[in-house]
Design an enzyme around this catalytic site. Structure first.
Site, PDB file in Angstrom:
ATOM      1  CB  CYS A 384      -1.130  -0.220   1.278  1.00  0.00           C
ATOM      2  SG  CYS A 384      -2.316   1.188   1.127  1.00  0.00           S
ATOM      3  CG  HIS A 510      -3.713  -3.774   2.915  1.00  0.00           C
ATOM      4  ND1 HIS A 510      -3.034  -3.443   3.637  1.00  0.00           N
ATOM      5  CD2 HIS A 510      -4.528  -2.385   1.906  1.00  0.00           C
ATOM      6  CE1 HIS A 510      -2.909  -1.854   3.413  1.00  0.00           C
ATOM      7  NE2 HIS A 510      -3.525  -1.399   3.294  1.00  0.00           N
ATOM      8  CD  GLU A 512      -1.733  -6.357   5.451  1.00  0.00           C
ATOM      9  OE1 GLU A 512      -1.581  -5.389   5.113  1.00  0.00           O
ATOM     10  OE2 GLU A 512      -0.837  -6.765   4.086  1.00  0.00           O
TER      11      GLU A 512
END
Length: 535
Positions: A384, A510, A512
């Site tokens: 990001c 993102h 994750e």
């Protein structure tokens, strides 16, 4: 509702941060391992509509769901443990409930009646509990009630779940209370009085817990369990100890050993198969017997509070597990990084990760860390804002655009290589107005991203307003920056890479948020693997 959905409510007492979320997630995992379908939700008693505009120092990470909801970090635990994608219905705040009720009142939907906490607020809360069960048609809905018993803010939620027991039948509801049994070192004793008073407070509002989960640093003797059972009006076998665990993923196995899932199934009359924990047991064994070690620098602005990056940390651990590698994180405050000290700060690491964030604080330190990783051929992953900083660094130091920046961070920059997305230019409100949720991304051949994903089209979760400025696209490509992934129409740049580097990947989304211990995200598998090979 086609299934006779059962409801489990998890409350907490004595102090906050007892691990209600991990308890709920662990129970969800155990019930899934018994062949049951499960969904989990959390009620937060604060008046914010969602945590999207809250500081990470206040709330930790904001977890984004596929449908674009900005939610509590506990939803990350839920998804990682039960391996299901949750929705906006899985996180409800007091602010959202009150807002929906007041909006209806303004529209005249209550026919001129007096709008009150009971029944209007409590009915809205109950509707959101049932909505999760209907959405997935699941066997069990587990609902965590945020806050601590005794807090004024939680009372409408507690009253609502008290009513649900009588709405759906007591045989369809199970109350679990998570509490603390502190150990006094000087006295050498475990103290049950805080638990007794917490349960007394819970019973005073009409809720009798069926199971009490006791957090403690010492094992509970049978006598202690009997004492808690006597004063809290349950059997000693319904008192579950939850000792501090070496790591999160061991908690389900600890609670299973104590019989938590068996008790819940018995109390709810759930006809389910014998539990199959084999895959989870194997995973926990591998976590505790990793062969290799690698050190990753996480360069961020909220490093004092690790919960601000909890999904990144977990995804790194998942990537480590896939590589049989223990990942040691070197927490680096981006504000401390300068051109003069960057080599000293980062010289001992095998890879550098710059995660997401907002605002200009620490950005120059992040850019320095990225320059160091690029020039020293250290594996790098940017997420990001980390990708935006990577583009800025490349524009400044390779393309030679002195003063290049993001128009968010420096509106006067002569070279806005990162700029506001066109559809965001007239947006004034901050809450819930970003590019949020799951979007497709088309990957280019002969890139790191294409290699690790092994797919032409991927779907990832986003949370941003600013984007790669296409006015500088040709210049950056000609100077050696690779556009590795874009939106399917090619308009939005989603992934960039640096040529002639062992591993330099930066993404606007993102990754994750989609990583699971049993299904690690490919970018983190590739990044940790590259760091290991870089030792």
């Amino acid at each position: 509702m086609s299934k006779n959905t059962k409801y489990v409510f998890v409350t907490g007492g004595v102090v906050s941060s007892l691990g209600k979320g991990i308890t709920a997630a662990s129970l969800g995992r155990l019930l899934k391992n018994r062949g049951l379908s499960v969904s989990i939700q959390k009620f937060d008693p604060y008046l914010n509509i969602d945590p999207g505009t809250m500081s990470p120092y206040q709330h930790g990470e904001v977890f984004v769901t596929d449908d674009g909801a900005e939610t509590d970090l506990d939803l990350g635990h839920y998804e990682r443990f039960i391996d299901e994608n949750l929705t906006q219905n899985s996180n409800v705040t007091s602010g959202r409930v009150y807002w929906s009720v007041i909006s209806k009142e303004r529209k005249g939907e209550y026919l001129g009646g007096t709008v009150q906490v009971i029944p209007h607020i409590t009915n809205a809360i109950k509707d959101r509990v049932h909505r999760v069960g209907k959405e997935r048609d699941v066997d069990v809905v587990i609902t965590e009630i945020g806050g601590t018993i005794g807090d004024i803010e939680s009372l409408p939620f507690l009253e609502a779940i008290r009513q649900i027991k009588y709405d759906v039948g007591k045989e369809n509801v199970c109350f679990i209370h998570v509490t603390l049994v502190p150990y006094l070192g000087k006295a050498g004793e475990l103290k049950t009085k805080p638990t007794q008073h917490s349960v007394k407070e819970l019973r005073s509002i009409g809720i009798q817990p069926d199971i009490i989960v006791c957090r403690s640093e010492k094992e509970l003797s049978e006598d202690i369990k009997k004492k808690i059972g006597l004063f809290c009006n349950i059997d000693a076998s319904e008192v579950i100890q939850n000792l501090d665990a070496e790591h999160l993923y061991a908690v389900p196995l600890m609670l299973h050993k104590e019989g938590l899932d068996r008790l819940v199934c018995e109390k709810l009359g759930l006809g389910c198969r014998d539990i199959d924990n084999a895959e989870w047991i194997d995973m926990v064994h591998r976590i505790t017997h990793l062969t290799h070690t690698t050190k990753i620098a996480l360069v961020g602005k909220y490093v004092e509070l690790h919960d601000a990056y909890i999904s990144v940390v977990e995804a790194l651990n998942h990537g480590g597990l896939s590589n049989d590698t223990n990942v040691e994180i070197e927490w680096i405050n981006a504000e401390d990084v300068t051109k003069e000290n960057v080599d000293e700060l980062l010289s001992g690491v095998d890879g550098v990760l710059v995660p997401g964030g907002f605002g200009d604080r620490g950005v120059e330190g992040k850019i320095e860390a990225i320059r160091w990783a690029r020039e020293n051929k250290k594996p790098f992953l940017g997420i990001c804002l980390g990708m935006q900083c990577a583009v800025i660094e490349y524009a400044r130091n390779v393309l030679g655009l002195e003063g290049a920046h993001s128009s968010e961070l420096n509106p006067e920059t002569p070279f806005p290589v990162i700029d506001l997305m066109p559809e965001q230019k007239d947006v004034e409100d901050l809450g819930g107005t970003m590019r949020l949720g799951l979007y497709p991304c088309k990957l280019e051949d002969n890139t790191f991203c294409k290699d690790v994903y092994a797919s032409d089209l991927i779907y990832e979760r986003h949370r941003h307003r600013y984007e790669f400025n296409n006015e500088y696209r040709t210049q950056l490509i000609e100077s050696g920056l690779t556009i590795a992934g874009t939106s399917p129409d090619g308009r939005l740049v989603e992934c960039v890479e640096v040529k002639d580097h062992p591993w330099f990947v930066a993404v606007q989304y993102h990754p994750e948020l989609k990583s699971r211990p049993n299904r690690p995200h490919p970018l983190f598998v590739g990044f940790v693997g590259a760091a290991l090979n870089n030792k």
